[in-house]
Motif scaffolding. Sequence first.
Motif, PDB file in Angstrom:
ATOM      1  N   LEU A 178       0.823  -1.206   0.000  1.00 27.70           N
ATOM      2  CA  LEU A 178       0.000   0.000   0.000  1.00 27.70           C
ATOM      3  C   LEU A 178       0.860   1.259   0.000  1.00 27.70           C
ATOM      4  O   LEU A 178       0.537   2.254  -0.658  1.00 27.70           O
ATOM      5  CB  LEU A 178      -0.932   0.000   1.218  1.00 27.70           C
ATOM      6  N   PHE A 192      -6.946  -1.651  -2.355  1.00 30.92           N
ATOM      7  CA  PHE A 192      -6.959  -1.010  -1.043  1.00 30.92           C
ATOM      8  C   PHE A 192      -8.065  -1.592  -0.150  1.00 30.92           C
ATOM      9  O   PHE A 192      -7.858  -1.799   1.048  1.00 30.92           O
ATOM     10  CB  PHE A 192      -7.125   0.508  -1.196  1.00 30.92           C
ATOM     11  N   ALA A 195      -7.017  -5.153   0.821  1.00 35.26           N
ATOM     12  CA  ALA A 195      -5.872  -5.078   1.729  1.00 35.26           C
ATOM     13  C   ALA A 195      -6.346  -4.654   3.122  1.00 35.26           C
ATOM     14  O   ALA A 195      -5.880  -5.182   4.140  1.00 35.26           O
ATOM     15  CB  ALA A 195      -4.843  -4.100   1.198  1.00 35.26           C
ATOM     16  N   MET A 214       0.923   1.878   6.702  1.00 36.20           N
ATOM     17  CA  MET A 214      -0.377   1.549   6.141  1.00 36.20           C
ATOM     18  C   MET A 214      -1.342   2.726   6.295  1.00 36.20           C
ATOM     19  O   MET A 214      -2.056   3.090   5.342  1.00 36.20           O
ATOM     20  CB  MET A 214      -0.957   0.307   6.823  1.00 36.20           C
TER      21      MET A 214
END
Length: 544
Positions: A178, A192, A195, A214
Motif C-alpha cells: 500500500l 486497497f 488489503a 499503512m
Amino acid sequence: MIKADSSRMFLFSVVAMLQLLCLPTVSALSQCVSGATAFVPDFGTPGGTTPAYHIKIAPRPRSDKPKDFQNPRHNLQAQKELIRLIENSQDCRSLGDVIRNSNFLFHSNYAIKALVEKLVELKPRMGSRDISGLLNVLSKSRVPKSSKSVHDKLMSTLAELSLDKFHLFQARDISMMLNALARRNIDNQKVFNMAGDSAVEILDEFNPLDIAQMMNAFARMEHWHEAVFEHVAQTAIPILPGFSAQGIANTANAFAKSGQKHPDLFDEIAQTSISMIHNFNAQGLANTVNAFAKMEHNHTKLFDAVAEAALPLIDTFKPQELAITVNAFAKVGHVHPQLFEAVGKTAVPILGSFTTQNLANTVQAFSKNEHEDGALFHAVANIAIARLKEFNAQDVANTLNAFANAGHYHPALFEKTAEAAIPMMNTFNTQELANTAMSYAKVQHHHPDLFDQLAKASIKSMDQFNPHDVSNLATAYSLMGYAQPVLMDQMAKVSLPILKEFTNYQLAETALAYSAMADIHHSHFLLVAIDDEMERRFGPMNKS
C-alpha cells in the motif's frame, strides 16, 4: 474460447501495456532484443506460446533521458547489459535488485519490454513478499513522463496479482504494497479495500512501522476504510511508544484527514509525542499539531511542548510548515507569543517562497491569535499586491479578513485586491462573498464597483446563504451605506425559514442592519419575525 482467469487477465494487461510503448527506430538497438515485436509466453499451456503482438514503431523523445544515456554507444551497451541482467534474473528478489540498481530502466523501451516479459515468466511463482517487494522497488524507480503511464499500469497490474493471495499476506507485505502504491499515487480501490479487510484480520501482527506506513497510505490515497481506522485506533494505543516520531505524525495525520475522531487515541499520541518531542523534525512537529487542530483536539501540554521544541528548529521550517504550525495553534486557540514571534521573524525574509494559500493562512493565524506583528503584515501586503494574479477566491477572502480583523489597514492592498477580485467574482462562495464585504466594511474602504459585483454574485447564489453569511453581508452593506434593495429583500426572504438557526448575536446584527437601512428595502416583515424569535427565546420584551 480463452478462459478469463487471473493468468489471462494478467497477460492481457501486459499486452495492452506493451502496446503503449513507442519503440525507437535506431537500427543498432534491434541487436538488443529480437526485433520490435513483443513476444509473451502463454500461461494457459506450460511452455506454450502466443502469437507475436506487433507494436507500432515511433521515435521516442530524448529530452527526458539521463545525460549519460544520450551517448549512443553508452546507450547501446548500457541497454544490452541491463537487458542481460533482467533476463538472467532467476527469481523476484534478484529481479528487484536489478530494478533497484538501475537508474534508467524506464528510459529504455527495450528494457521495459524485457522487464515485462520477465515478470510474466515469474508470475506463477510470485508470493506475497515477491509482489510487495517488487512494488516497493518499482515505486522508487526514476520514471520519465513518457513512461509514466506504462510504469503506473505495471504497478497496478502487479498489485492486482495480490487479490487472490491476500490470505497469504503478512503485515509487512500489506503495508509495503500500500505504501508503494501511495508513493506513486496509484489508486486501485479494489486492492486497497481487500488489503484493508485482510489487515483487520491480522492487525495484532502489525508492528508500529507497519501500522504507520499503512495508515499513511490510506490517508494519501483518501481511502477511508472504517474498519481499519476503528481497529487501529484500539490496537495502536499500547504500542505507541514503539512508533518513530514520523510514524506518530503520519498516524495522527491519517486519522485527522479521515475525520474519524478517536479522543483516547489522540490523548495517547499526545502523551507519547511529549515524551519524545526532541525526536521530531520540523515537518513532524507541524504535521502533528495540524492533525490535532483538524480534530479540534486541544491538548495544551502537547502544543506547549511542540512550541518549545520548534523554537530552536525554527530556521529549518519550510514555508508550508511555518504556515500550518501557526494555523494549527490559531485553530485551537492556543496562544504562544514566543512561537509566533519566532515564526514572524523567520517568515518575513522568505515570504517570496510562500504559496498564496500559505500567505493567507499565516496572516489569518496571527489575526486569530491576536498576535501583533506589523512587519509581517506589511511584508505580506506588498508581496500579495505583486502576486494578486495567483490568488484564488479563498486566498483573497482570507487575506482581507485577516488584515481587517487584525486592524492592519493597508489601502493599496484593499484597492488592488478589489480590482483583482471583480473579474473572478463568480468563483467566490457565499462565505467568501460575505467575508470580503465585511472586511472592506471593517476598515471602511469604499469601493462601489466591488460592492455592486458582490451584490450581483450574492443574489445569484442566495439559496446557499446561511445565517453567518446573511448577518455579515447585511452588516457590511449597512456599515458602508450602500443601497442594494434587491439584495436586502432577497436576504430577508432566505432568512425567514432559517431564523431559528441564527445565533443571538447574528439575530441582533441582522436586525440592526435592516433597521439602519429601513428606508431602502421592503423587508420590514423580517424585523417583525426577528422580534418574534427573540421573544420566543427570551420571553416578552418591554418595547416602551
